[in-house]
Scaffold this motif. Structure first.
Motif, mmCIF file in Angstrom:
data_model
loop_
_atom_site.group_PDB
_atom_site.id
_atom_site.type_symbol
_atom_site.label_atom_id
_atom_site.label_comp_id
_atom_site.label_asym_id
_atom_site.label_seq_id
_atom_site.Cartn_x
_atom_site.Cartn_y
_atom_site.Cartn_z
ATOM 1 N N LEU A 47 0.913 -1.281 -0.108
ATOM 2 C CA LEU A 47 -0.061 -0.137 0.046
ATOM 3 C C LEU A 47 0.780 1.422 0.143
ATOM 4 C CD1 LEU A 47 -3.037 1.020 0.208
ATOM 5 C CD2 LEU A 47 -2.526 1.466 2.677
ATOM 6 N N GLN A 48 2.042 1.185 0.948
ATOM 7 C CA GLN A 48 2.743 2.510 0.759
ATOM 8 C C GLN A 48 3.514 2.506 -0.434
ATOM 9 O OE1 GLN A 48 2.539 4.924 3.220
ATOM 10 N NE2 GLN A 48 1.719 3.873 5.205
ATOM 11 N N SER A 49 3.797 1.408 -1.093
ATOM 12 C CA SER A 49 4.604 1.768 -2.128
ATOM 13 C C SER A 49 3.697 2.233 -3.400
ATOM 14 C CB SER A 49 5.326 0.125 -2.639
ATOM 15 O OG SER A 49 6.369 -0.046 -1.873
ATOM 16 N N VAL A 50 2.462 1.810 -3.360
ATOM 17 C CA VAL A 50 1.651 2.659 -4.439
ATOM 18 C C VAL A 50 1.279 3.906 -3.858
ATOM 19 C CG1 VAL A 50 -0.818 2.614 -4.909
ATOM 20 C CG2 VAL A 50 0.127 0.364 -4.741
ATOM 21 N N ARG A 51 1.247 4.141 -2.601
ATOM 22 C CA ARG A 51 1.195 5.521 -2.197
ATOM 23 C C ARG A 51 2.312 6.673 -2.878
ATOM 24 N NH1 ARG A 51 2.567 9.129 1.901
ATOM 25 N NH2 ARG A 51 4.016 7.482 2.912
ATOM 26 N N GLU A 52 3.447 5.996 -3.037
ATOM 27 C CA GLU A 52 4.649 6.880 -3.323
ATOM 28 C C GLU A 52 4.489 6.947 -4.800
ATOM 29 O OE1 GLU A 52 5.922 8.609 -1.364
ATOM 30 O OE2 GLU A 52 5.634 7.784 0.505
ATOM 31 N N PRO A 102 2.719 8.224 -7.302
ATOM 32 C CA PRO A 102 2.360 9.725 -7.677
ATOM 33 C C PRO A 102 3.552 10.829 -7.357
ATOM 34 C CG PRO A 102 0.408 8.901 -6.605
ATOM 35 C CD PRO A 102 1.641 7.895 -6.450
ATOM 36 N N GLY A 103 4.231 10.395 -6.071
ATOM 37 C CA GLY A 103 5.562 10.987 -5.919
ATOM 38 C C GLY A 103 6.578 10.930 -6.675
ATOM 39 N N PHE A 104 6.734 9.694 -7.231
ATOM 40 C CA PHE A 104 7.735 9.286 -8.320
ATOM 41 C C PHE A 104 7.539 10.012 -9.582
ATOM 42 C CE2 PHE A 104 9.151 6.294 -11.733
ATOM 43 C CZ PHE A 104 10.544 6.341 -11.325
ATOM 44 N N LEU A 105 6.078 10.221 -9.803
ATOM 45 C CA LEU A 105 5.827 10.738 -11.160
ATOM 46 C C LEU A 105 5.475 12.420 -11.043
ATOM 47 C CD1 LEU A 105 3.092 8.183 -12.196
ATOM 48 C CD2 LEU A 105 5.730 8.338 -12.996
ATOM 49 N N ALA A 106 6.349 13.093 -9.737
ATOM 50 C CA ALA A 106 5.773 14.380 -9.478
ATOM 51 C C ALA A 106 6.408 15.113 -10.522
ATOM 52 C CB ALA A 106 6.262 14.920 -8.362
ATOM 53 N N PHE A 107 7.502 14.857 -11.321
ATOM 54 C CA PHE A 107 8.282 15.620 -12.120
ATOM 55 C C PHE A 107 7.198 16.101 -13.515
ATOM 56 C CE2 PHE A 107 8.323 11.374 -14.072
ATOM 57 C CZ PHE A 107 7.999 11.524 -15.352
ATOM 58 N N THR A 108 6.070 15.213 -13.624
ATOM 59 C CA THR A 108 5.105 15.558 -14.769
ATOM 60 C C THR A 108 4.422 16.959 -14.438
ATOM 61 O OG1 THR A 108 3.413 14.188 -13.601
ATOM 62 C CG2 THR A 108 4.664 13.041 -15.233
ATOM 63 N N ALA A 109 4.575 17.390 -13.244
ATOM 64 C CA ALA A 109 3.771 18.677 -12.833
ATOM 65 C C ALA A 109 4.140 19.581 -13.866
ATOM 66 C CB ALA A 109 4.343 19.112 -11.437
ATOM 67 N N VAL A 110 5.588 19.668 -14.105
ATOM 68 C CA VAL A 110 6.154 20.876 -15.029
ATOM 69 C C VAL A 110 5.239 20.732 -16.276
ATOM 70 C CG1 VAL A 110 7.959 19.565 -16.004
ATOM 71 C CG2 VAL A 110 8.283 21.925 -15.648
ATOM 72 N N LEU A 123 -6.827 15.215 -3.044
ATOM 73 C CA LEU A 123 -6.664 14.779 -1.743
ATOM 74 C C LEU A 123 -7.635 14.637 -0.646
ATOM 75 C CD1 LEU A 123 -4.527 14.224 0.680
ATOM 76 C CD2 LEU A 123 -4.329 16.836 0.737
ATOM 77 N N THR A 124 -8.529 15.721 -0.786
ATOM 78 C CA THR A 124 -9.671 15.489 0.209
ATOM 79 C C THR A 124 -10.701 14.617 -0.007
ATOM 80 O OG1 THR A 124 -10.774 17.486 -1.102
ATOM 81 C CG2 THR A 124 -9.394 18.230 0.707
ATOM 82 N N LEU A 125 -11.080 14.672 -1.551
ATOM 83 C CA LEU A 125 -11.818 13.554 -1.834
ATOM 84 C C LEU A 125 -11.583 12.081 -1.506
ATOM 85 C CD1 LEU A 125 -14.428 12.560 -3.347
ATOM 86 C CD2 LEU A 125 -13.397 12.695 -5.382
ATOM 87 N N GLY A 126 -10.095 11.731 -1.739
ATOM 88 C CA GLY A 126 -9.638 10.598 -1.382
ATOM 89 C C GLY A 126 -9.660 10.181 -0.118
ATOM 90 N N THR A 169 -8.255 4.093 -3.162
ATOM 91 C CA THR A 169 -8.514 5.592 -2.743
ATOM 92 C C THR A 169 -7.009 6.090 -2.384
ATOM 93 O OG1 THR A 169 -8.535 4.450 -0.514
ATOM 94 C CG2 THR A 169 -10.712 4.702 -1.736
ATOM 95 N N THR A 170 -6.156 5.317 -1.954
ATOM 96 C CA THR A 170 -4.717 5.764 -1.793
ATOM 97 C C THR A 170 -4.065 6.381 -2.970
ATOM 98 O OG1 THR A 170 -4.446 4.116 0.290
ATOM 99 C CG2 THR A 170 -2.498 5.223 -0.738
ATOM 100 N N LEU A 171 -4.280 5.678 -4.033
ATOM 101 C CA LEU A 171 -3.594 6.563 -5.093
ATOM 102 C C LEU A 171 -4.310 7.738 -5.660
ATOM 103 C CD1 LEU A 171 -1.915 5.845 -7.542
ATOM 104 C CD2 LEU A 171 -3.581 4.877 -8.898
ATOM 105 N N LEU A 172 -5.651 8.014 -5.498
ATOM 106 C CA LEU A 172 -6.256 9.121 -5.722
ATOM 107 C C LEU A 172 -5.865 10.469 -4.610
ATOM 108 C CD1 LEU A 172 -8.508 10.891 -6.956
ATOM 109 C CD2 LEU A 172 -9.998 10.114 -5.401
ATOM 110 N N MET A 173 -5.937 9.884 -3.376
ATOM 111 C CA MET A 173 -5.432 10.930 -2.297
ATOM 112 C C MET A 173 -3.996 11.068 -2.511
ATOM 113 S SD MET A 173 -3.361 10.988 0.500
ATOM 114 C CE MET A 173 -3.036 9.281 0.733
ATOM 115 N N SER A 174 -3.114 10.391 -2.715
ATOM 116 C CA SER A 174 -1.631 10.541 -2.719
ATOM 117 C C SER A 174 -1.343 11.321 -4.049
ATOM 118 C CB SER A 174 -0.891 9.152 -2.855
ATOM 119 O OG SER A 174 0.407 9.277 -3.136
ATOM 120 N N THR A 175 -1.963 11.194 -5.071
ATOM 121 C CA THR A 175 -1.795 12.011 -6.549
ATOM 122 C C THR A 175 -1.946 13.295 -5.983
ATOM 123 O OG1 THR A 175 -2.381 10.175 -8.092
ATOM 124 C CG2 THR A 175 -2.466 12.284 -8.845
ATOM 125 N N GLY A 176 -3.025 13.758 -5.410
ATOM 126 C CA GLY A 176 -3.471 14.991 -4.981
ATOM 127 C C GLY A 176 -2.141 15.725 -3.945
#
Length: 395
Positions: A53-58, A60-68, A87-90, A106-113
């Motif tokens: 679960l925690q690996s899946v949570r991370e 979106p953090g690994f893909l944070a470079f896509t923000a640019v 985040l709040t919906l998740g 739900t963790t993937l949705l929350m973590s992406t936000g």
């Protein structure tokens, strides 16, 4: 005209950052505080499951470079608000899916936000704050967030202990409360402009190598705290959800009282001394986790561990001093990705290691803190563009 000025003068970028810093503690902190009890008591998780679960949570953090790249189509400030909505919906719907597959969703949705928000918050903070005020204001943001967490955990304790609400209703209440505050912020504040136009492409600069290395080690080491320290409290020492909430209350009380002072301390002694102090302390804390046998001592280590992490804002002020102002948005995304390279792998692999030797997990964390200590000693006394490291300058 004067009355209008007075009514609008509080709508500043600094106040936007302060108020926006309240939302994540309300939503994410409640998710985090309840998680270990929720997954054990209602979803029957093992150490391997929580690692997955925690690996899946991370991810979106690994893909944070896509923000640019998203910033090519949407303003940073608006993107931040959209991220908070995810985040709040998740968080609000987490309690309605007590299974491995449901929590992964739900963790993937929350973590992406969450991770897009943290990336954008770092970028905008370093753009809107000048270098002299940044350490103290960043510390103030932590302090404000800690106060919000204190209030949130106090409410959660009442909901759990006094009203005996089920986990799903606590998640729904905290997620919905955070969303209401988000709507207020979206309507109350104008869109602010940055003085420097941000680079809309990925930026990897050789002269930032030490910042990248510190960021990578921070992400690897922090996972052991985030994933396994809390799990230790529940699995080994039998802490209840209310106990964990009280422990978080203590953590955030310390942050509320000392985070602004820590920011001031970093501004006074410099990034190298601040990070050196942090990493020496974390080596001792992780060794303590490995061998602790009493619940009270484990709780003390948990509080000390959390307090040391407030010193990590020295990494942000180090970046602000050495980086081109136009690189802040891109570098924020890249750094979050670097921070999460190990974070995607460590929870699931160390979850398997946990099944045979929990102590080894924490001893590896101590070794990671030692590597970070060696890296921090390479920060100059007065870092700036052209003076990024003491040795091994790479242009």
């Amino acid at each position: 005209m004067l009355s209008k000025l007075r009514s609008d003068e509080w709508r500043t970028p600094q106040n936007f950052l302060i108020i926006i810093s309240i939302i994540v503690p309300i939503a994410f902190s409640s998710w985090q505080a309840l998680l270990n009890n929720f997954v054990i008591e209602e979803a029957a998780f093992t150490g391997a499951d929580i690692g997955l679960l925690q690996s899946v949570r991370e991810i979106p953090g690994f893909l944070a470079f896509t923000a640019v790249f998203v910033l090519l189509f949407i303003h940073e400030q608006r993107f931040m608000l959209l991220s908070l909505a995810m985040l709040t919906l998740g968080v609000a719907i987490t309690g309605f899916f007590p299974s491995v597959s449901g929590l992964l969703m739900t963790t993937l949705l929350m973590s992406t936000g969450f991770h897009y928000f943290e990336t954008l918050k770092q970028s905008l903070s370093l753009q809107w704050l000048n270098k002299d005020e940044a350490p103290e204001i960043l510390g103030k943001l932590i302090s404000v967030g800690a106060l919000a967490s204190l209030c949130t955990y106090g409410v959660m304790w009442v909901l759990l202990e006094q009203l005996n609400l089920a986990f799903k209703w606590v998640y729904l209440i905290t997620g919905a409360a955070a969303f209401v505050l988000l709507v207020f912020i979206a309507l109350a504040f104008p869109q602010f402009k940055s003085e420097t136009v941000q680079t809309k492409k990925l930026v990897l600069r050789k002269r930032y190598w030490l910042y990248y290395a510190l960021t990578f080690m921070s992400g690897a080491r922090r996972q052991i705290f985030v994933v396994f320290a809390g799990f230790l409290m529940v699995e080994k020492f039998g802490y209840s959800a209310a106990d964990i909430t009280l422990l978080f209350l203590i953590n955030y009380l310390f942050n509320w009282l000392f985070a602004k002072k820590i920011g001031r301390f970093i501004g006074r002694v410099g990034e190298r001394k601040a990070l050196t102090f942090e990493y020496i302390g974390l080596v001792g804390v992780f060794v303590g986790y490995a061998f602790v046998e009493q619940a009270e001592y484990a709780a003390a280590l948990y509080v000390i561990d959390h307090l040391f992490f407030a010193l990590a804002l020295a990494m942000k002020t180090y970046l602000q001093k050495i980086a081109d102002p136009a690189d802040m948005a891109s570098t924020a995304g890249v750094s979050f990705t670097i921070n999460h390279i190990a974070a995607v792998v460590i929870p699931v692999t160390f979850g398997l290691l946990w099944l045979s030797s929990p102590a080894t997990v924490f001893l590896v964390g101590a070794a990671m803190a030692g590597v970070s200590l060696l890296l921090s000693l390479n920060i100059p006394e007065k870092p700036e563009e052209g003076n990024e490291v003491r040795i091994l300058a790479w242009r």
